[in-house]
Motif scaffolding. Structure first.
Motif, PDB file in Angstrom:
ATOM      1  N   HIS A 126     -22.493  10.218   4.235  1.00  0.00           N
ATOM      2  CA  HIS A 126     -22.882   8.805   4.180  1.00  0.00           C
ATOM      3  C   HIS A 126     -21.655   7.907   4.110  1.00  0.00           C
ATOM      4  N   ASP A 127     -20.631   8.329   3.328  1.00  0.00           N
ATOM      5  CA  ASP A 127     -19.404   7.534   3.244  1.00  0.00           C
ATOM      6  C   ASP A 127     -18.716   7.427   4.597  1.00  0.00           C
TER       7      ASP A 127
ATOM      8  N   ASN B  55     -14.996 -12.496  -8.494  1.00  0.00           N
ATOM      9  CA  ASN B  55     -16.275 -12.596  -7.794  1.00  0.00           C
ATOM     10  C   ASN B  55     -16.802 -11.237  -7.345  1.00  0.00           C
ATOM     11  N   GLY B  56     -16.107 -10.176  -7.729  1.00  0.00           N
ATOM     12  CA  GLY B  56     -16.550  -8.838  -7.371  1.00  0.00           C
ATOM     13  C   GLY B  56     -16.175  -8.400  -5.977  1.00  0.00           C
ATOM     14  N   ASN B  57     -15.155  -9.037  -5.383  1.00  0.00           N
ATOM     15  CA  ASN B  57     -14.739  -8.712  -4.018  1.00  0.00           C
ATOM     16  C   ASN B  57     -13.487  -7.841  -4.031  1.00  0.00           C
ATOM     17  N   THR B  58     -13.498  -6.799  -3.215  1.00  0.00           N
ATOM     18  CA  THR B  58     -12.292  -6.010  -3.003  1.00  0.00           C
ATOM     19  C   THR B  58     -11.453  -6.660  -1.912  1.00  0.00           C
ATOM     20  N   ALA B  59     -10.294  -6.069  -1.610  1.00  0.00           N
ATOM     21  CA  ALA B  59      -9.442  -6.614  -0.552  1.00  0.00           C
ATOM     22  C   ALA B  59     -10.160  -6.595   0.788  1.00  0.00           C
ATOM     23  N   LEU B  60     -10.947  -5.544   1.062  1.00  0.00           N
ATOM     24  CA  LEU B  60     -11.704  -5.477   2.319  1.00  0.00           C
ATOM     25  C   LEU B  60     -12.782  -6.552   2.376  1.00  0.00           C
ATOM     26  N   ASP B  61     -13.418  -6.855   1.248  1.00  0.00           N
ATOM     27  CA  ASP B  61     -14.405  -7.939   1.208  1.00  0.00           C
ATOM     28  C   ASP B  61     -13.752  -9.277   1.514  1.00  0.00           C
ATOM     29  N   ILE B  62     -12.582  -9.521   0.943  1.00  0.00           N
ATOM     30  CA  ILE B  62     -11.863 -10.775   1.188  1.00  0.00           C
ATOM     31  C   ILE B  62     -11.486 -10.889   2.658  1.00  0.00           C
ATOM     32  N   LEU B  63     -11.088  -9.774   3.251  1.00  0.00           N
ATOM     33  CA  LEU B  63     -10.743  -9.776   4.682  1.00  0.00           C
ATOM     34  C   LEU B  63     -11.958 -10.116   5.529  1.00  0.00           C
ATOM     35  N   ALA B  64     -13.113  -9.578   5.176  1.00  0.00           N
ATOM     36  CA  ALA B  64     -14.330  -9.834   5.945  1.00  0.00           C
ATOM     37  C   ALA B  64     -14.784 -11.282   5.839  1.00  0.00           C
ATOM     38  N   GLN B  65     -14.461 -11.947   4.734  1.00  0.00           N
ATOM     39  CA  GLN B  65     -14.920 -13.318   4.510  1.00  0.00           C
ATOM     40  C   GLN B  65     -13.978 -14.368   5.086  1.00  0.00           C
ATOM     41  N   SER B  66     -12.753 -13.965   5.422  1.00  0.00           N
ATOM     42  CA  SER B  66     -11.760 -14.933   5.895  1.00  0.00           C
ATOM     43  C   SER B  66     -11.922 -15.172   7.387  1.00  0.00           C
ATOM     44  N   ARG B  67     -11.093 -16.078   7.928  1.00  0.00           N
ATOM     45  CA  ARG B  67     -11.149 -16.399   9.355  1.00  0.00           C
ATOM     46  C   ARG B  67     -10.850 -15.152  10.186  1.00  0.00           C
TER      47      ARG B  67
ATOM     48  N   GLY C 259      -7.561   4.137   1.606  1.00  0.00           N
ATOM     49  CA  GLY C 259      -8.740   4.378   0.775  1.00  0.00           C
ATOM     50  C   GLY C 259      -9.506   3.126   0.423  1.00  0.00           C
ATOM     51  N   GLY C 260      -9.250   2.035   1.114  1.00  0.00           N
ATOM     52  CA  GLY C 260      -9.931   0.778   0.813  1.00  0.00           C
ATOM     53  C   GLY C 260     -11.409   0.827   1.152  1.00  0.00           C
ATOM     54  N   LEU C 261     -12.233   0.225   0.301  1.00  0.00           N
ATOM     55  CA  LEU C 261     -13.679   0.192   0.480  1.00  0.00           C
ATOM     56  C   LEU C 261     -14.196  -1.218   0.230  1.00  0.00           C
ATOM     57  N   ARG C 262     -15.379  -1.513   0.782  1.00  0.00           N
ATOM     58  CA  ARG C 262     -16.096  -2.717   0.393  1.00  0.00           C
ATOM     59  C   ARG C 262     -16.703  -2.479  -0.986  1.00  0.00           C
ATOM     60  N   ALA C 263     -16.934  -3.544  -1.738  1.00  0.00           N
ATOM     61  CA  ALA C 263     -17.461  -3.407  -3.097  1.00  0.00           C
ATOM     62  C   ALA C 263     -18.798  -2.673  -3.105  1.00  0.00           C
TER      63      ALA C 263
ATOM     64  N   LEU D  86       0.809  -1.216   0.000  1.00  0.00           N
ATOM     65  CA  LEU D  86       0.000   0.000   0.000  1.00  0.00           C
ATOM     66  C   LEU D  86       0.842   1.265   0.000  1.00  0.00           C
ATOM     67  N   ARG D  87       2.134   1.143   0.256  1.00  0.00           N
ATOM     68  CA  ARG D  87       3.014   2.303   0.141  1.00  0.00           C
ATOM     69  C   ARG D  87       3.283   2.650  -1.318  1.00  0.00           C
ATOM     70  N   ASN D  88       3.045   1.695  -2.203  1.00  0.00           N
ATOM     71  CA  ASN D  88       3.263   1.926  -3.633  1.00  0.00           C
ATOM     72  C   ASN D  88       2.014   2.575  -4.224  1.00  0.00           C
ATOM     73  N   ASN D  89       2.190   3.742  -4.783  1.00  0.00           N
ATOM     74  CA  ASN D  89       1.044   4.497  -5.294  1.00  0.00           C
ATOM     75  C   ASN D  89       0.372   3.839  -6.490  1.00  0.00           C
ATOM     76  N   GLN D  90       1.041   2.883  -7.115  1.00  0.00           N
ATOM     77  CA  GLN D  90       0.466   2.243  -8.300  1.00  0.00           C
ATOM     78  C   GLN D  90      -0.426   1.049  -7.957  1.00  0.00           C
ATOM     79  N   ILE D  91      -0.407   0.618  -6.698  1.00  0.00           N
ATOM     80  CA  ILE D  91      -1.266  -0.490  -6.284  1.00  0.00           C
ATOM     81  C   ILE D  91      -2.688   0.019  -6.096  1.00  0.00           C
ATOM     82  N   GLU D  92      -3.641  -0.586  -6.821  1.00  0.00           N
ATOM     83  CA  GLU D  92      -5.041  -0.210  -6.709  1.00  0.00           C
ATOM     84  C   GLU D  92      -5.677  -0.969  -5.549  1.00  0.00           C
ATOM     85  N   VAL D  93      -6.061  -0.236  -4.500  1.00  0.00           N
ATOM     86  CA  VAL D  93      -6.542  -0.878  -3.281  1.00  0.00           C
ATOM     87  C   VAL D  93      -7.966  -1.430  -3.438  1.00  0.00           C
TER      88      VAL D  93
END
Length: 459
Positions: free
Chosen positions: A270-271, A213-225, A241-245, A200-207
């Motif tokens: 709302h955000d 399956n339409g899941n962002t990184a935050l969605d994957i975190l919520a679904q894991s153990r 700046g990470g968001l749920r899908a 996430l320190r790299n500005n080119q990584i899209e968070v």
């Protein structure tokens, strides 16, 4: 000495790195290494020497027959593949000088030598291979994995750092593998918090890129153990700046940012509210999971353990039939009143925590703060029940001579605990009431203003 015997001794010399024997065999048959390119369908002596790390032996073979550097074994691996995965940079240098194109050679799984070095974290080998051919870093395996995917999958952070210093290709940094995951998805799924922080320190990584399956990184975190690391990773993703899908604004919503007005401020609020709710949901889920585990363990392993048999023997050796049965709780007979209290409070904690988990994963629209406050109140009850379970347990296992002092300590602890819980409940109730009154006041003020404007227009 026949040809088969010479070849056998050659392979033995390669395994031992015996240069003297190699010289002797070459004097007896100067074409032995040349014939290997025609007759060998498995590992060559060069493969074996590279596997064992015999630098001088490899150097001599390449001097006499450099074509062996291009020979493949039954796995389609060259000697460079072997030296790369074993981590011998000196041998890698020798092989690259003879045939640098082998950097791009792929085995049965579609992996080139750079891929194998990344899997094992061979940093020095990676440096040599990258200097020879940058193109090798852009190749993918048969499963669509890039070299960065392999670093993350095998938790090779140092190798990943080295490669990302060299690679600046946006497409490669955010590429998906055959399963649709980016390197950030993989790092989050495997709970590699150091890797997530570094990426996430790299500005080119899209968070907020989504997988197949339409899941962002935050969605994957919520679904894991669930564990405590989840909270740290979740905070790190949100700070970037990470968001749920479901929370990612649509293109139409994004257009409001170009024209600031009341609607855009409403969306912003709302955000912020959605972010608050998301954090609270994650925190409650982790705590509820931990308490459910603790309550289950306490119920299956009550203080004092279980009776081991149905009979006992008195001082005269006579067998006595006991009122209990094997497997029943000792505490139920030795402290029946305390055991009933223990079962009640522990079951309350267990059922309340499971109910909280069920509500959070049910998919019901808990988007109002009132619902989240209700869940938090339930969790307060759960935590209180867990504390009482501990108090009863520690009282039962404490010797009688120390119970009087322990009882005083427990009374003070319970009093303080109840005071804190009442204070929190009162504070949050006042806070909710204040917000409700403020909102109502603003609504009345708005209505008066609208009525005044209407009268002015009519006049």
């Amino acid at each position: 000495m026949d040809e088969m015997e010479i070849e056998k001794r050659l392979y033995e010399a390669a395994a031992e790195g015996d240069i003297r024997t190699l010289h002797e065999l070459l004097q007896q048959d100067g074409l032995i290494l040349d014939r290997l390119t025609l007759t060998c369908f498995n590992e060559t002596p060069l493969h074996i020497a590279a596997m064992r790390g015999h630098v001088e032996f490899v150097k001599l073979i390449l001097t006499r027959n450099p074509l062996l550097a291009a020979e493949l074994d039954f796995r389609k691996s060259s000697a460079l593949h072997v030296a790369s995965i074993k981590g011998y940079p000196e041998i890698v240098k020798l092989l690259l000088v003879v045939n640098p194109e082998m950097c791009l050679a792929r085995d049965r799984d579609g992996r080139n030598p750079l891929h194998l070095a990344a899997i094992k974290g061979r940093v020095e080998v990676i440096k040599e291979l990258i200097q020879t051919s940058h193109l090798a870093a852009s190749q993918t395996t048969n499963r669509g994995e890039s070299i960065l995917h392999l670093c993350v999958k095998h938790n090779q952070l140092e190798a990943l750092k080295l490669l990302m210093e060299v690679i600046s290709d946006y497409q490669l940094l955010n590429a998906r593998d055959g399963d649709g995951y980016t390197i950030l998805h993989l790092a989050v799924s495997d709970k590699q918090i150091e890797t997530v922080t570094y990426l996430l320190r790299n500005n080119q990584i899209e968070v907020n890129l989504q997988d197949d399956n339409g899941n962002t990184a935050l969605d994957i975190l919520a679904q894991s153990r669930r564990d405590m690391i989840d909270l740290q990773i979740g905070d790190t993703l949100r700070e970037a700046g990470g968001l749920r899908a479901k929370d990612i604004p649509s293109p139409n919503t994004q257009n409001f940012a170009k024209f600031p007005n009341k609607k855009s401020s409403i969306h912003q609020s709302h955000d912020m509210a959605g972010d608050w709710l998301s954090k609270k949901r994650d925190a409650i889920m982790v705590v509820a999971s931990l308490i459910a585990t603790m309550a289950f363990q306490a119920g299956m392993n009550p203080p004092g353990g279980f009776w081991q048999g149905n009979e006992d023997v008195d001082s005269q050796g006579n067998t006595l039939q006991m009122p209990h049965k094997a497997g029943e709780a000792v505490m139920a007979y030795s402290h029946p009143k305390s055991y009933r209290y223990f079962i009640r409070v522990n079951s309350t904690a267990f059922v309340a925590s499971l109910s909280t988990i069920l509500l959070l994963i049910s998919g019901l629209p808990f988007r109002k703060k009132l619902f989240m406050w209700s869940l938090m109140v339930i969790m307060w009850l759960t935590v209180t029940s867990t504390a009482l379970t501990y108090g009863i347990s520690i009282y039962i296992v404490t010797p009688k001579k120390d119970r009087e002092h322990l009882g005083q300590v427990i009374e003070v602890a319970v009093t303080v605990w109840c005071f804190v819980m009442a204070l929190l409940l009162l504070g949050n109730t006042i806070r909710l009431a204040y917000k409700w009154m403020r909102k109502r006041h603003q609504s009345e003020k708005f209505e008066r203003r609208e009525s005044s404007n209407l009268v002015h227009v009519n006049v």
